[in-house]
Scaffold this active site. Structure first.
Site, mmCIF file in Angstrom:
data_model
loop_
_atom_site.group_PDB
_atom_site.id
_atom_site.type_symbol
_atom_site.label_atom_id
_atom_site.label_comp_id
_atom_site.label_asym_id
_atom_site.label_seq_id
_atom_site.Cartn_x
_atom_site.Cartn_y
_atom_site.Cartn_z
ATOM 1 C CG ASP A 14 -17.464 8.789 -6.614
ATOM 2 O OD1 ASP A 14 -17.306 7.564 -6.430
ATOM 3 O OD2 ASP A 14 -16.558 9.548 -7.015
ATOM 4 N N GLY A 40 -15.001 6.022 -9.225
ATOM 5 C CA GLY A 40 -14.238 4.782 -9.395
ATOM 6 C C GLY A 40 -12.849 5.161 -9.864
ATOM 7 N N GLY A 42 -10.542 3.619 -11.607
ATOM 8 C CA GLY A 42 -10.209 3.361 -13.003
ATOM 9 C C GLY A 42 -10.823 4.410 -13.908
ATOM 10 C CD GLU A 142 -11.689 1.760 -6.510
ATOM 11 O OE1 GLU A 142 -11.696 2.423 -5.467
ATOM 12 O OE2 GLU A 142 -12.177 2.186 -7.580
ATOM 13 C CG ASN A 186 -1.603 6.650 -0.773
ATOM 14 O OD1 ASN A 186 -1.181 5.619 -0.261
ATOM 15 N ND2 ASN A 186 -2.857 7.014 -0.677
ATOM 16 C CB THR A 222 1.412 10.580 -4.395
ATOM 17 O OG1 THR A 222 0.601 9.448 -4.065
ATOM 18 C CG2 THR A 222 1.540 10.652 -5.909
ATOM 19 N N GLY A 224 1.411 13.259 -0.156
ATOM 20 C CA GLY A 224 0.583 14.324 0.409
ATOM 21 C C GLY A 224 1.331 15.647 0.454
ATOM 22 C CG ASP A 254 -8.510 8.388 -8.890
ATOM 23 O OD1 ASP A 254 -7.709 7.489 -8.598
ATOM 24 O OD2 ASP A 254 -9.657 8.469 -8.421
ATOM 25 C CB SER A 284 -8.035 17.163 -9.645
ATOM 26 O OG SER A 284 -7.278 16.656 -8.564
HETATM 27 O O1 RIB Z 1 -9.973 7.939 -5.787
HETATM 28 C C1 RIB Z 1 -11.272 8.421 -5.595
HETATM 29 C C2 RIB Z 1 -12.275 7.375 -5.942
HETATM 30 O O2 RIB Z 1 -12.133 6.302 -5.037
HETATM 31 C C3 RIB Z 1 -13.700 7.831 -5.833
HETATM 32 O O3 RIB Z 1 -14.200 8.325 -7.049
HETATM 33 C C4 RIB Z 1 -14.425 6.580 -5.366
HETATM 34 O O4 RIB Z 1 -15.252 6.077 -6.346
HETATM 35 C C5 RIB Z 1 -13.331 5.594 -4.985
HETATM 36 O O5 RIB Z 1 -13.241 4.575 -5.864
#
Ligand code: RIB
Length: 310
Positions: A14, A40, A42, A142, A186, A222, A224, A254, A284
């Protein structure tokens, strides 16, 4: 040791800027700060479940480059299993370009999957025993879809419970969707997958029914500010969002998924797991970043105790 939760998904680095507002197309604005870190969907979900105390194995793929080392160093520092961090000889580790608005705490993200968008048939075969021995398989959108569908097929044949967080939003063939135990979109992703615009509780019920009619057993949407909706086709509930001081919502979904599967793996039912997911997600957003913002088990337990009767 208990059977692991297997998260089969992305790792990307990121690259996150923070600014007062977000640029519109064609505009350049000055940022306030920049940070690089592990991300990411995952990987974030695996880290969330791991910090929440679950036995987790992440399968992902990185390049033989400096960003791939960011992944390995981070997992080692977290005490996570690195046996299934695959390496691509040619492709580079993926990246996500993230812009966070300090005023609204909202974000915009572009993900380039890189190596984790190149999971080969041989990679999947190498992971077959791991997938077949999982308690839960958790996936997102992803990695390359051909690999994802093979992984779902292997898990389904082995009777493994499959949780799919369909993010980013992409349509899924019905013959894949019907193998999913629990889907966790979502509201935007729910709309892409069902054609139902989700703005109210009633919309969520209608979108969920589309999933149920296609053979999915449980649906969690989800929503919001509205909270999180869950149904198993018999019982349904809209659980309000927890009131916290949000400074960065990136990775909140996540965190939710990681906390949710941790609770499922401990034998909690859908509605209790929903509470653990909600608490993990809420914690988070009170911190900056994605994977590094995931809360510990003791923080999650305290949040659950404070807000819920379980
Ligand atoms: O859900 C957030 C994530 O989405 C970020 O960490 C970014 O890497 C994208 O994959």
């Amino acid at each position: 040791m208990s059977k692991p939760i297997v998260v089969f998904g992305s790792f990307v680095v990121d690259l996150t800027s923070r600014s007062q507002g977000l640029p519109v197309p064609g505009q350049t604005i000055l940022g306030v700060s920049f940070k690089m870190g592990p991300g990411g969907k995952g990987s974030n979900q695996a880290v969330a479940a791991h910090r929440a105390g679950a036995n987790v194995t992440l399968v992902t793929k990185v390049g033989k480059d400096v960003f791939g080392k960011v992944a390995l160093d981070f997992y080692r520092s977290e005490g996570m299993n690195t046996d299934y961090i695959l390496q691509d000889e040619q492709r580079e580790t993926g990246v996500a370009l993230i812009m966070v608005d300090e005023i609204s705490a909202q974000n915009e993200i572009v993900v380039v999957s890189g190596a984790c968008g190149n999971i080969t048939d041989a990679d999947v075969e190498r992971c077959r025993p791991l997938i077949e021995g999982a308690s839960i398989l958790l996936l997102q959108h992803e990695i390359n879809f051909d690999a994802q569908y093979r992984v779902i097929d292997i898990a389904h044949r082995a009777g493994v419970r499959i949780v799919l967080n369909p993010a980013p939003a992409t349509a899924i063939p019905d013959d894949v969707l019907c193998r999913i135990d629990t889907v966790t979109p979502n509201e935007t992703e729910a709309q892409v997958l069902t054609g139902v615009e989700v703005k109210t509780l009633e919309d969520a019920r209608r979108a969920a029914q589309v999933f149920l009619d296609k053979g999915v057993k449980n649906v969690v949407i989800t929503m919001g500010a509205l909270g999180a909706f869950a149904t198993d086709g018999v019982r349904s509930e809209l659980l309000p969002r927890l009131n916290v001081n949000a400074i960065d919502t990136t990775g909140a979904g996540d965190a939710f998924n990681g906390g949710f599967v941790m609770a499922l793996s401990e034998g909690r039912d859908l509605f209790e797991a929903l509470r653990y997911g909600n608490a993990t997600g809420a914690l988070s957003v009170t911190r900056l970043g994605t994977a590094p913002a995931m809360p510990s088990r003791s923080e999650i337990d305290a949040m659950v105790r404070e807000n819920y009767d379980i």
